[in-house]
Design a protein around this motif. Structure first.
Motif, short mmCIF file in Angstrom:
data_model
loop_
_atom_site.label_atom_id
_atom_site.label_comp_id
_atom_site.label_asym_id
_atom_site.label_seq_id
_atom_site.Cartn_x
_atom_site.Cartn_y
_atom_site.Cartn_z
N THR A 105 -26.45 -22.36 -4.24
CA THR A 105 -25.44 -22.39 -3.20
C THR A 105 -26.08 -21.74 -1.98
O THR A 105 -25.58 -22.21 -0.75
N LEU A 106 -26.97 -20.95 -1.98
CA LEU A 106 -27.35 -20.51 -0.70
C LEU A 106 -27.86 -21.35 0.05
O LEU A 106 -27.91 -21.44 1.21
N ARG A 107 -28.86 -22.40 -0.52
CA ARG A 107 -29.65 -23.20 0.22
C ARG A 107 -28.65 -24.30 0.63
O ARG A 107 -28.71 -24.64 1.96
N ILE A 126 -35.75 -14.08 -1.04
CA ILE A 126 -34.90 -13.36 -1.94
C ILE A 126 -35.27 -13.71 -3.38
O ILE A 126 -35.37 -14.67 -4.01
N PRO A 127 -36.09 -12.73 -3.93
CA PRO A 127 -36.68 -13.09 -5.46
C PRO A 127 -35.69 -12.88 -6.60
O PRO A 127 -34.76 -12.04 -6.49
N PHE A 128 -35.85 -13.40 -7.60
CA PHE A 128 -35.05 -13.22 -8.81
C PHE A 128 -33.55 -13.13 -8.81
O PHE A 128 -33.00 -12.19 -8.93
N ILE A 129 -33.04 -14.23 -8.30
CA ILE A 129 -31.80 -14.39 -8.29
C ILE A 129 -31.26 -15.44 -9.10
O ILE A 129 -32.16 -16.37 -9.43
N LEU A 130 -29.97 -15.41 -9.54
CA LEU A 130 -29.33 -16.81 -10.40
C LEU A 130 -29.70 -18.06 -9.80
O LEU A 130 -29.28 -18.37 -8.42
N ALA A 131 -30.29 -19.03 -10.46
CA ALA A 131 -30.68 -20.32 -9.97
C ALA A 131 -29.27 -20.86 -9.23
O ALA A 131 -29.45 -21.65 -8.00
N GLN A 165 -23.61 -13.04 1.49
CA GLN A 165 -23.47 -14.12 2.51
C GLN A 165 -22.03 -14.42 2.76
O GLN A 165 -21.30 -13.98 2.13
N ASP A 166 -21.72 -14.70 4.01
CA ASP A 166 -20.29 -15.17 4.12
C ASP A 166 -20.47 -16.57 4.83
O ASP A 166 -21.38 -17.34 4.84
N ASP A 167 -19.34 -16.99 5.48
CA ASP A 167 -19.42 -18.36 5.81
C ASP A 167 -20.19 -18.87 6.83
O ASP A 167 -20.92 -19.82 6.79
N SER A 168 -20.66 -17.75 7.70
CA SER A 168 -21.69 -17.99 8.80
C SER A 168 -22.99 -17.41 8.81
O SER A 168 -23.86 -17.60 9.45
N TYR A 169 -22.71 -16.28 8.00
CA TYR A 169 -24.27 -15.28 8.18
C TYR A 169 -24.65 -15.13 6.86
O TYR A 169 -23.99 -15.29 5.84
N CYS A 170 -25.98 -14.64 7.06
CA CYS A 170 -26.54 -14.47 5.53
C CYS A 170 -27.20 -13.14 5.63
O CYS A 170 -27.65 -12.51 6.92
N GLN A 193 -25.40 -24.10 1.34
CA GLN A 193 -24.51 -23.76 2.20
C GLN A 193 -25.25 -23.52 3.64
O GLN A 193 -24.66 -23.96 4.85
N GLY A 194 -26.51 -22.90 3.55
CA GLY A 194 -27.44 -23.00 4.65
C GLY A 194 -27.52 -24.11 5.54
O GLY A 194 -27.34 -24.27 6.63
N LEU A 195 -28.01 -25.02 4.61
CA LEU A 195 -28.28 -26.29 5.01
C LEU A 195 -26.87 -26.93 5.71
O LEU A 195 -27.00 -27.60 6.76
N TYR A 196 -25.68 -26.74 4.98
CA TYR A 196 -24.42 -27.45 5.54
C TYR A 196 -24.26 -26.99 6.81
O TYR A 196 -23.97 -27.73 7.80
N GLN A 197 -24.46 -25.63 6.76
CA GLN A 197 -23.97 -24.93 8.16
C GLN A 197 -24.95 -25.48 9.39
O GLN A 197 -24.39 -25.73 10.27
N LEU A 198 -26.29 -25.65 9.06
CA LEU A 198 -27.15 -25.90 10.06
C LEU A 198 -26.96 -27.38 10.44
O LEU A 198 -26.86 -27.82 11.56
N GLN A 199 -26.37 -28.22 9.53
CA GLN A 199 -26.60 -29.85 9.70
C GLN A 199 -25.21 -30.12 10.21
O GLN A 199 -25.13 -31.01 11.11
N CYS A 200 -24.29 -29.49 10.03
CA CYS A 200 -22.88 -29.96 10.44
C CYS A 200 -22.52 -29.16 11.79
O CYS A 200 -21.72 -29.59 12.64
#
Lengths: 183, 523
Positions: B506-508, B496-501, B442-447, B510-517
């Protein structure tokens, strides 16, 4: 567009929407748990009574294999009922929800924990559902629909009606605020 | 009511008048042919299961040719009459901001569709529309599948002008257009020329046909005819002096020769299938072009029926770059621009734009056009945990691998038991490849998500397009500090299965942050 520095997403409790209370993860209604246990008990007892009648009835001779089946079912069925009751009780204990300024989360699962977070901006429409028993006990099911499809409908079951209405109001008002900002 | 008096010069006076003054119009008479084909197609679709018995009873039918001919004529007459009636009752009315359609012979249907609600505009040109240059204009709304409107036979300049008008109105309604596009009365083609993004040559389509075998579809459709077909082919070969039965008879030939025959036979069949597949690719993608115009992607293709599909760039949910193993060998990528999927599964193909068999460089430039600041090429993907392997091996693979060969062995089929190891080994390989291919970044705006088995698929989406996020942990995963994250978008969901919690969180977040702000609309 909002400046990122202005952005905040603090946790809210449902109580903050109306006057009081402050909680973090909120459990679902205790009434809902009891209702589920009641329904469970009723269904299992009914089937057990039917089995008992089959076992005791003198009018019609059942084949031997069927009688063996009924005999074992008579003790297996209540056991299954108890296991289900215990499971439901535990499962309901693990159901929580939390509200933040911009999203709602719902967590569930004893062994497989699952946390679903639904951003309020992406909610397309809201439904508040009540079955006949839920109406009697003043409970409600809240469904938030997004464009993610029917499979990903966000649902919280077992909310007290009043609380469900408050959350609905919160989501609706949030939407309005969003639209006002955009205009 | 006026008849079909469309101006050919692209001006649409009726679009500025109020509803009360607008007139109901019929489409061009060529529409009768369109309805005829549609009704015929409906009939064939309804009675497709009757075709095999009819073929079986062909000899009986030949004996009663008079009756059969009468039946066929009656059916054609019925179709013609219903096409005529459908044409007669199909009327539309254009006024400022809306299109209304009245249709239906027995059950009447009335549709009122404001231009601002229209999501997609498609132009379709069946073969029989080509000489007169007519098109069928299809207007889709986001709501339900049944809400779609078709204006079945319009002259192309008229349809183009109408389309441009609707696009302009929609831009104004959504308020995201440049000031130049905000004048709905000026659909000036010169100020917004179409920019050609990509086109496919016949060679590309042949490659697409080879690498994307659509033959299974053909095989499925042809299933009822296998027996007859086999008999026919055997007869044909016999007349040509080839006796297949004798060739494959172990009594007459040595095993080596039979093996060679079998091999060459398989090769010929494969070649035939591939030819079919190439034919299919050419049929649907002939003359493929992808244009960009005012933030809209327009795809045109088709050998017989020319399709034109438009998609607004803002409706794009994700870009998928798909390569299966043959694409990897041939160095090609199938690129898909996907938009809202929802419940419209049966129209799923209509909801995306596929660019067939482009080179990786072309794919990257197309991706860069849609997402200018994406970093797909520069990012390194993170692998998922090895525990993914453990789960699939222990939970699914091992039980089967233990029971099946053992059972076969005990049932006195030692050869079969040995043979069953082959698919088991392949399954194991699939699991390992699945793990190996899974990756995310991921980067600032894309996954970015990478997955696949022997081929590789890349998905790239803007974070603010997210609809919902899910975080999952089994008891064992919790102990190992792992989680699975499911990202739900309007075009589907990606897991995305089996990644570090911690990374999942962070993925969650940051995604929410991007969409909400960001406050950007998802469509």
């Amino acid at each position: 567009m909002t400046e990122p520095s202005d952005f905040s997403n603090l946790q809210l409790s449902a109580g903050q929407l109306t006057p009081l209370a402050s909680l973090q993860l909120q459990p679902i209604s205790r009434h809902f748990q009891l209702l589920r246990q009641g329904v469970n008990l009723a269904v299992f007892s009914l089937v057990w009574l039917v089995l008992l009648m089959l076992w005791l009835q003198p009018w019609h001779e059942l084949p031997v294999t069927s009688m063996v089946f009924v005999k074992h079912a008579l003790w297996l069925w209540p056991l299954l009922g108890v296991i289900r009751a215990l499971y439901c009780w535990q499962a309901d204990n693990h159901k929580h929800f939390a509200l933040r300024e911009h999203d709602i989360s719902y967590s569930s699962g004893i062994f497989f924990r699952k946390v679903i977070t639904q951003p309020v901006v992406r909610v397309q429409h809201i439904e508040l559902k009540q079955g006949p028993l839920e109406r009697k006990t003043e409970l409600a099911r809240l469904q938030l629909f997004s464009a993610g499809g029917a499979l990903h409908t966000f649902e919280i079951r077992g909310l007290p009606l009043e609380q469900a209405q408050q959350i609905r109001q919160f989501v609706l008002q949030h939407k309005d605020a969003q639209q006002d900002e955009q205009q | 009511m006026s008849s079909n008096n469309e101006p050919a010069d692209g001006t649409l006076p009726q679009l500025s008048q109020p509803v009360t003054q607008a007139h109901w119009q019929r489409v061009s008479p060529i529409g009768i042919l369109y309805f005829f084909v549609a009704v015929l197609r409906f009939f064939i679709g309804q009675f497709v299961y009757l075709i095999p018995p009819i073929i079986l009873l062909f000899n009986r039918i030949k004996d009663n040719s008079g009756l059969a001919l009468g039946l066929a004529t009656g059916l054609l007459l019925l179709v013609s009459i219903s096409a005529l009636l459908k044409f007669y009752y199909f009327q539309y009315r254009l006024s400022a901001g809306t299109v209304e359609i009245r249709s239906g012979v027995l059950s009447k249907k009335y549709l009122n569709l404001p231009f601002s609600r229209i999501q997609n505009i498609k132009l379709e040109q069946p073969l029989f529309y080509r000489p007169g240059d007519f098109v069928c204009l299809q207007l889709d709304t986001a709501g339900s599948v049944r809400q779609e409107a078709r204006l079945v036979a319009l002259r192309r300049p008229f349809a183009e002008a109408l389309k441009q008008h609707i696009l302009d109105i929609r831009d104004v309604a959504s308020g995201d257009s440049s000031p130049a596009a905000a004048q709905p009365t000026a659909p000036d083609a010169t100020t917004h020329p179409e920019q050609l993004l990509n086109q496919r040559s016949l060679g590309d389509l042949i490659i697409h046909g080879i690498s994307n075998n659509r033959i299974w579809l053909f095989l499925g459709l042809a299933a009822p005819f296998y027996n007859q077909l086999a008999d026919k082919i055997l007869d044909l070969l016999l007349t040509a002096g080839i006796d297949l039965a004798a060739m494959f008879d172990p009594g007459q030939q040595s095993w080596l020769v039979i093996g060679l025959y079998a091999l060459s036979f398989t090769m010929i069949i494969m070649l035939l299938f591939t030819l079919f597949s190439i034919f299919g690719a050419v049929l649907s993608f002939y003359g493929f072009t992808l244009h960009k115009k005012q933030g809209n992607y327009i795809r045109r293709s088709g050998l017989l029926t020319r399709h034109e599909v438009g998609m607004k760039l803002s409706r794009l949910q994700w870009v998928a770059l798909k390569r299966d193993w043959l694409d990897m060998l041939l160095g090609r990528v199938n690129l898909r621009f996907e938009q809202i999927n929802g419940q419209q599964q049966q129209f799923a193909t209509a909801q995306k734009i596929m660019v067939p068999s482009v080179t990786p460089a072309e794919a990257q430039s197309l991706l860069d056009d849609a997402y200018p600041d994406n970093q797909l090429n520069h990012l390194s993907f993170r692998q998922i945990s090895r525990r993914f392997l453990w789960r699939y091996f222990l939970l699914y693979w091992l039980p089967v691998a233990l029971t099946v060969p053992l059972l076969l062995w005990r049932q006195q089929y030692p050869l079969l038991a040995l043979c069953s190891l082959l698919p088991l080994a392949f399954w194991a390989l699939l699991i390992v490849m699945r793990w190996y291919r899974y990756g995310y970044a991921q980067d600032d705006s894309y996954c970015y998500i990478r997955r696949g088995y022997f081929g590789v698929d890349h998905y790239c989406f803007a974070k603010y397009k997210l609809q919902q996020v899910q975080f999952k942990q089994s008891w064992l995963m919790r102990r190992a500090g792992l989680c699975s994250v499911k990202l739900v978008l309007a075009s589907g969901s990606l897991e995305i299965p089996f990644i570090l919690a911690a990374e999942g969180n962070t993925l969650r977040e940051q995604g929410l942050y991007q969409l909400q702000c960001s406050n950007k609309a998802w469509m």
